[in-house]
Design a protein around this motif. Structure first.
Motif, short mmCIF file in Angstrom:
data_model
loop_
_atom_site.label_atom_id
_atom_site.label_comp_id
_atom_site.label_asym_id
_atom_site.label_seq_id
_atom_site.Cartn_x
_atom_site.Cartn_y
_atom_site.Cartn_z
N ASP A 122 -3.11 -4.79 -13.40
CA ASP A 122 -2.90 -6.17 -13.00
C ASP A 122 -1.66 -6.33 -12.12
O ASP A 122 -1.56 -7.27 -11.36
CB ASP A 122 -2.74 -7.07 -14.23
CG ASP A 122 -4.05 -7.16 -15.01
OD1 ASP A 122 -5.12 -6.99 -14.39
OD2 ASP A 122 -3.97 -7.39 -16.23
N GLY A 123 -0.73 -5.41 -12.21
CA GLY A 123 0.52 -5.52 -11.46
C GLY A 123 0.44 -4.90 -10.08
O GLY A 123 -0.61 -4.40 -9.65
N PRO A 124 1.55 -4.92 -9.38
CA PRO A 124 1.59 -4.35 -8.03
C PRO A 124 1.43 -2.83 -8.05
O PRO A 124 1.76 -2.18 -9.03
CB PRO A 124 2.95 -4.76 -7.50
CG PRO A 124 3.74 -5.23 -8.66
CD PRO A 124 2.81 -5.52 -9.78
N GLN A 125 0.93 -2.31 -6.94
CA GLN A 125 0.71 -0.88 -6.77
C GLN A 125 1.75 -0.34 -5.79
O GLN A 125 1.93 -0.91 -4.71
CB GLN A 125 -0.71 -0.64 -6.21
CG GLN A 125 -1.04 0.79 -5.89
CD GLN A 125 -1.15 1.67 -7.11
OE1 GLN A 125 -1.67 1.25 -8.13
NE2 GLN A 125 -0.65 2.88 -7.02
N GLU A 126 2.43 0.75 -6.13
CA GLU A 126 3.41 1.35 -5.22
C GLU A 126 2.71 2.02 -4.06
O GLU A 126 1.66 2.65 -4.22
CB GLU A 126 4.28 2.38 -5.96
CG GLU A 126 5.30 1.73 -6.87
CD GLU A 126 6.35 2.71 -7.32
OE1 GLU A 126 7.34 2.89 -6.59
OE2 GLU A 126 6.16 3.29 -8.40
N ALA A 127 3.32 1.88 -2.87
CA ALA A 127 2.74 2.45 -1.66
C ALA A 127 3.84 2.84 -0.68
O ALA A 127 4.93 2.26 -0.69
CB ALA A 127 1.77 1.47 -1.02
N VAL A 128 3.51 3.79 0.16
CA VAL A 128 4.39 4.26 1.21
C VAL A 128 3.77 3.81 2.53
O VAL A 128 2.62 4.14 2.82
CB VAL A 128 4.52 5.79 1.17
CG1 VAL A 128 5.37 6.30 2.33
CG2 VAL A 128 5.09 6.25 -0.17
N VAL A 129 4.52 3.06 3.33
CA VAL A 129 4.02 2.55 4.61
C VAL A 129 4.39 3.52 5.72
O VAL A 129 5.55 3.94 5.84
CB VAL A 129 4.59 1.15 4.91
CG1 VAL A 129 4.12 0.64 6.27
CG2 VAL A 129 4.21 0.17 3.81
N VAL A 130 3.37 3.88 6.52
CA VAL A 130 3.56 4.78 7.65
C VAL A 130 2.86 4.21 8.88
O VAL A 130 1.94 3.41 8.76
CB VAL A 130 3.02 6.21 7.35
CG1 VAL A 130 3.76 6.82 6.18
CG2 VAL A 130 1.53 6.19 7.10
N ASP A 131 3.31 4.64 10.04
CA ASP A 131 2.66 4.30 11.31
C ASP A 131 2.08 5.61 11.83
O ASP A 131 2.81 6.57 12.08
CB ASP A 131 3.67 3.73 12.29
CG ASP A 131 3.05 3.31 13.61
OD1 ASP A 131 2.02 3.90 14.01
OD2 ASP A 131 3.59 2.40 14.26
N HIS A 132 0.75 5.63 12.00
CA HIS A 132 0.09 6.84 12.48
C HIS A 132 -0.84 6.46 13.64
O HIS A 132 -1.72 5.62 13.47
CB HIS A 132 -0.71 7.50 11.35
CG HIS A 132 -1.44 8.72 11.78
ND1 HIS A 132 -0.80 9.88 12.13
CD2 HIS A 132 -2.77 8.95 11.93
CE1 HIS A 132 -1.72 10.78 12.47
NE2 HIS A 132 -2.91 10.24 12.36
N ASP A 133 -0.60 7.05 14.79
CA ASP A 133 -1.39 6.77 16.00
C ASP A 133 -1.46 5.27 16.30
O ASP A 133 -2.50 4.75 16.70
CB ASP A 133 -2.81 7.34 15.87
CG ASP A 133 -2.84 8.85 16.01
OD1 ASP A 133 -1.86 9.42 16.56
OD2 ASP A 133 -3.83 9.47 15.58
N GLY A 134 -0.36 4.55 16.10
CA GLY A 134 -0.29 3.14 16.43
C GLY A 134 -0.89 2.20 15.40
O GLY A 134 -0.98 1.00 15.64
N HIS A 135 -1.32 2.73 14.26
CA HIS A 135 -1.88 1.90 13.19
C HIS A 135 -1.00 2.03 11.95
O HIS A 135 -0.46 3.08 11.67
CB HIS A 135 -3.31 2.35 12.86
CG HIS A 135 -4.24 2.26 14.01
ND1 HIS A 135 -4.78 1.08 14.46
CD2 HIS A 135 -4.71 3.23 14.84
CE1 HIS A 135 -5.56 1.31 15.50
NE2 HIS A 135 -5.52 2.61 15.76
#
Length: 149
Positions: free
Chosen positions: A70-83
């Protein structure tokens, strides 16, 4: 040469990502499913007016599906090929220094891990698998397409 590494846990395994490829570490609250998307794409989320394609790292490795509570999910944000992508991980632990360059892996890891393994890197936290972010984003279909060729 030393590199900064982001120490994360994926499918219960401690691994390292190159910190230079990471834009942010976030907690995802909302996940919008995408019909007909590849199975390893968990959905879409938003971060500061940007749409993120959310990658289920566990499913990308053919290790099952990440269980979302139910809570938030940890994630790592990356930029790959402009996305922009958010890589769902079990936990984000720390930023650490590598000790030297990655070395070849001399053990069988399993098909999913072998597809994304860049090598073994020594750290103060012990040896860690250095993970290819592009391989996680591509998912298991990358391996299936290569095998068919």
């Amino acid at each position: 040469m030393n590199h900064l590494l982001l120490l994360v846990t994926i499918a219960g395994n401690r691994v390292a990502l190159l910190a230079s490829e990471v834009e942010a570490v976030v907690e995802l609250d909302t996940l919008i499913p995408v019909p007909r998307a590849a199975p390893h794409i968990a959905g879409l989320s938003a971060l500061r007016s940007r749409v993120l394609t959310v990658i289920d790292c566990k499913r990308s490795l053919d290790l099952g599906e990440t269980m979302r509570g139910d809570g938030p999910q940890e994630a790592v944000v990356v930029d790959h090929d402009g996305h922009h992508y958010a890589l769902e991980v079990d936990t984000v632990e720390d930023v650490i220094d590598s000790i030297g360059e990655p070395t070849p892996i001399r053990a069988a890891l399993g098909p999913g891990w072998e597809r994304i393994a860049l090598g073994l890197v020594e750290t103060d936290a012990g040896p860690l698998l250095l993970v290819d972010i592009a391989g996680l984003i591509a998912g298991p279909e990358q391996r299936n397409v290569a095998a068919a060729a």
